[in-house]
Design an enzyme around this catalytic site. Structure first.
Site, PDB file in Angstrom:
ATOM      1  N   HIS A  39       0.882  -1.175   0.000  1.00  0.00           N
ATOM      2  CA  HIS A  39       0.000   0.000   0.000  1.00  0.00           C
ATOM      3  C   HIS A  39       0.923   1.228   0.000  1.00  0.00           C
ATOM      4  O   HIS A  39       2.024   1.175   0.563  1.00  0.00           O
ATOM      5  CB  HIS A  39      -0.830  -0.043   1.288  1.00  0.00           C
ATOM      6  CG  HIS A  39      -1.914   0.978   1.401  1.00  0.00           C
ATOM      7  ND1 HIS A  39      -1.649   2.309   1.648  1.00  0.00           N
ATOM      8  CD2 HIS A  39      -3.263   0.871   1.324  1.00  0.00           C
ATOM      9  CE1 HIS A  39      -2.804   2.963   1.727  1.00  0.00           C
ATOM     10  NE2 HIS A  39      -3.793   2.111   1.525  1.00  0.00           N
ATOM     11  N   ASP A  71       3.121  -4.184   8.064  1.00  0.00           N
ATOM     12  CA  ASP A  71       1.840  -3.505   7.889  1.00  0.00           C
ATOM     13  C   ASP A  71       0.749  -4.554   8.112  1.00  0.00           C
ATOM     14  O   ASP A  71       0.554  -5.441   7.280  1.00  0.00           O
ATOM     15  CB  ASP A  71       1.774  -2.918   6.478  1.00  0.00           C
ATOM     16  CG  ASP A  71       0.392  -2.356   6.131  1.00  0.00           C
ATOM     17  OD1 ASP A  71      -0.534  -2.462   6.966  1.00  0.00           O
ATOM     18  OD2 ASP A  71       0.245  -1.823   5.021  1.00  0.00           O
ATOM     19  N   GLN A  87      -4.528  -5.277   7.219  1.00  0.00           N
ATOM     20  CA  GLN A  87      -5.495  -6.214   6.641  1.00  0.00           C
ATOM     21  C   GLN A  87      -5.436  -7.576   7.322  1.00  0.00           C
ATOM     22  O   GLN A  87      -6.083  -8.515   6.859  1.00  0.00           O
ATOM     23  CB  GLN A  87      -5.243  -6.367   5.131  1.00  0.00           C
ATOM     24  CG  GLN A  87      -5.356  -5.065   4.345  1.00  0.00           C
ATOM     25  CD  GLN A  87      -6.780  -4.539   4.253  1.00  0.00           C
ATOM     26  OE1 GLN A  87      -7.748  -5.271   4.465  1.00  0.00           O
ATOM     27  NE2 GLN A  87      -6.917  -3.253   3.969  1.00  0.00           N
ATOM     28  N   LYS A 128     -10.577  -0.093  10.360  1.00  0.00           N
ATOM     29  CA  LYS A 128     -10.799  -1.276   9.529  1.00  0.00           C
ATOM     30  C   LYS A 128     -11.200  -2.487  10.367  1.00  0.00           C
ATOM     31  O   LYS A 128     -11.426  -3.566   9.837  1.00  0.00           O
ATOM     32  CB  LYS A 128      -9.531  -1.607   8.729  1.00  0.00           C
ATOM     33  CG  LYS A 128      -9.129  -0.561   7.690  1.00  0.00           C
ATOM     34  CD  LYS A 128      -7.969  -1.060   6.876  1.00  0.00           C
ATOM     35  CE  LYS A 128      -7.188   0.037   6.194  1.00  0.00           C
ATOM     36  NZ  LYS A 128      -7.915   0.715   5.126  1.00  0.00           N
ATOM     37  N   CYS A 141      -4.727   2.466  -3.626  1.00  0.00           N
ATOM     38  CA  CYS A 141      -3.475   2.944  -3.017  1.00  0.00           C
ATOM     39  C   CYS A 141      -2.334   1.951  -3.236  1.00  0.00           C
ATOM     40  O   CYS A 141      -1.454   1.811  -2.382  1.00  0.00           O
ATOM     41  CB  CYS A 141      -3.636   3.252  -1.533  1.00  0.00           C
ATOM     42  SG  CYS A 141      -4.850   4.512  -1.182  1.00  0.00           S
TER      43      CYS A 141
END
Lengths: 148, 431
Positions: free
Chosen positions: B141, B218, B221, B244, B384
């Site tokens: 991202h 990261d 997700q 999220k 993104c």
């Protein structure tokens, strides 16, 4: 859905005057960063002042049906007309697309451009329809600067 | 025993917790929300927790000695503890930021601020200089790419990246050439926000640590969708955002190994993060306060803690099983449509619940518009991750992403709406 008029899909599948050509006085590249749509657009202007004519608008547009159709309609409406007419058409298109649906568009001024009237009701798509027109406005400005 | 997807009764109860799921859009179509990868909806429990903070406790925490300030500070720090335990960490290892993007920037700036002699840190692990390298991947991202591009620009270090193979997984063929003793940091995503690819974190961490590189993960997700334990993963830093994972907007989390957080120079500066201040200089508070300048995001932290409790009550293993079942249903149906190309892993093996696809001859914006006309909300564009789309030779894609509240029936509504696309755009469909 009133967004996808037959006319828009026609322009999308068979864009008018597509491709980049010579000669040209200015070339610009505009992108829509939210979706990655890109247009490279060239203008060729002949003559000066009130006699100036947009001899050619050539372009390479990659994007959604709305952005490609809008570029095609632009080339069709603007090519061969005066610079004054081009500016009026740009203003009329800009007004219609940013009116939130209040300005239905004047077919006398923008021709097939009225098929894009439905876009004004979809805020996320206005940029798609405006992309090539903003590029054209920018290119015309540069072309006139180059002539000075 | 493997966990089971939610039953219809359980799903109905979950959906009743999310008020927004009852609304209709575009002429009365029930909302079919398949864009939780962008932001999830919030259950009443989270909304109530945040509202409760404002109604009963509201105070600028970590300042003032009045009753509300004490209670606000307690609520804020108790939330930190809940959120830390949710990922298997300790409260002292959790820094609150505005979002995951800021959390990653905090680490990237630690490297370049250390190189510039910034205050509040010590040791030499956070310098970057010409000759040093930062390694990322092609599937990042923008939030885990651009902060490193800029850190390299500021310090003269070199940015390198692991390419993505055609099947949407990292191409690790040349990893030994990319990950060397010159590599100071390896930053990559746990689960791709576009492809759903689940990266082999423990293997990559072992190889990074073998050459002395720090690992920044990261986890935006992954934390909302599967059990995540920082100890098991072995990473040095992990970033995720609240919104999220059923939490509020406006809060992100940086987890870091305590000794590393201690060594890092400060990032944003101002109130709250100080120990002593004179006109000439300041000394800084211990971790995590030294990274939390300004009035803390207390209500958001309380809301996020409620979201962690909500997910814990659902059971992350069951959330994962449920989302896997939905993803399998979607992937299987898309595979039967010759005019659809799924970007990323085509099977359930090592993947999460984000499914991006292209439709031959039709731009993602148009696909999304046709879906939206039936009330189906998906993401369109490059999500993104522009370099990733370039690598996969896709200008843009349509992405459906699921959460615990989605139903198999909603996947079917998406497919029905998608089947309108070929006729609308005059595609010749060969079954």
């Amino acid at each position: 859905m009133d967004l996808y008029q037959e006319l828009i899909l026609e322009h999308y599948k068979r864009p008018v005057r597509a491709g980049l050509r010579e000669p040209f006085e200015a070339e610009v590249r505009h992108v829509n960063p939210t979706c990655g749509d890109e247009v490279t657009l060239r203008v060729h202007v002949a003559g000066r002042g009130g006699d100036a004519v947009v001899e050619d608008v050539s372009y390479d547009a990659m994007g959604c049906s709305i952005s490609v159709a809008s570029a095609s309609i632009l080339a069709e409406e603007i090519t061969g007309g005066s610079v004054t007419h081009a500016r009026e058409t740009y203003e009329a298109m800009h007004s219609m697309l940013t009116s939130k649906g209040e300005d239905p568009g004047d077919e006398e001024k923008i021709g097939d451009g009225v098929a894009l009237a439905g876009v004004a009701k979809y805020p996320a798509r206005i940029k798609c329809a405006l992309l090539s027109w903003m590029a054209f406005s920018d290119a015309l400005h540069q072309a006139e600067g180059a002539q000075q | 025993m493997t966990a089971a997807p939610f039953t219809d009764e359980e799903l109905a109860r979950i959906r009743a917790d999310f008020p927004i799921l009852t609304r209709t859009v575009r002429g009365g179509h029930p909302l079919v929300y398949l864009d939780s990868g962008a932001t999830s909806h919030k259950p009443r429990q989270v909304l109530d927790a945040e509202r409760g903070f404002y109604e009963r406790t509201n105070a600028a925490v970590h300042r003032g000695a009045h009753r509300l300030s004490e209670e606000g500070t307690d609520a804020y720090e108790a939330s930190r503890d809940t959120i830390a335990r949710f990922i298997g960490g300790r409260a002292s290892e959790v820094v609150f930021t505005r979002n995951a993007t800021e959390a990653i920037n905090l680490v990237a700036y630690a490297f370049s601020n250390a190189a510039a002699g910034g205050g509040g840190g010590h040791g030499d692990r956070f310098g970057l200089a010409p000759g040093d390298e930062v390694l990322v991947t092609e599937m990042e991202h923008h939030a885990n790419l651009i902060p490193w591009q800029e850190a390299c620009r500021r310090t003269g270090a070199t940015l390198r990246w692991v390419p993505v193979a055609e099947d949407g997984r990292l191409d690790l063929t040349d990893l030994d050439d990319l990950l060397t003793e010159r590599t100071k940091v390896f930053a990559f995503t746990h689960v791709s926000n576009v492809l759903g690819t689940l990266n082999p974190v423990t293997e990559l961490v072992a190889r990074a640590h073998a050459v002395g590189a720090l690992v920044v993960l990261d986890a935006c997700q992954s934390v909302p969708h599967l059990p995540v334990d920082v100890g098991e993963l072995g990473v040095d830093f992990l970033a995720f955002s609240g919104h999220k994972m059923f939490g509020p907007l406006g809060i992100g989390v940086l987890w870091g190994r305590p000794e590393l957080l201690d060594e890092m120079p400060v990032f944003l500066t101002g109130g709250s993060m100080i120990e002593t201040v004179t006109m000439e200089r300041a000394t800084y508070a211990p971790v995590p306060q030294k990274f939390e300048a300004g009035v803390p995001v207390a209500a958001q932290a309380v809301g996020l803690a409620a979201a962690c409790d909500y997910l814990t009550d659902l059971g992350l293993d069951r959330v994962h099983a449920h989302e896997q079942a939905l993803t399998e249903r979607l992937l299987a149906a898309l595979a039967t449509r010759s005019w659809v190309r799924v970007l990323g892993p085509a099977d359930l093996c090592e993947r999460g619940g984000a499914v991006a696809f292209t439709v031959d001859g039709v731009h993602a914006h148009d696909v999304g518009q046709v879906l939206d006309d039936r009330g189906v909300a998906v993401r369109v564009g490059h999500h993104c991750a522009w370099p990733l789309h370039r690598a996969l030779k896709a200008q843009a894609s349509t992405r459906a992403s699921v959460a615990a509240y989605n139903t198999p029936g909603e996947v079917d509504v998406l497919l029905d709406a998608l089947d309108r696309v070929p006729a609308m755009f005059g595609l010749e469909v060969h079954a």
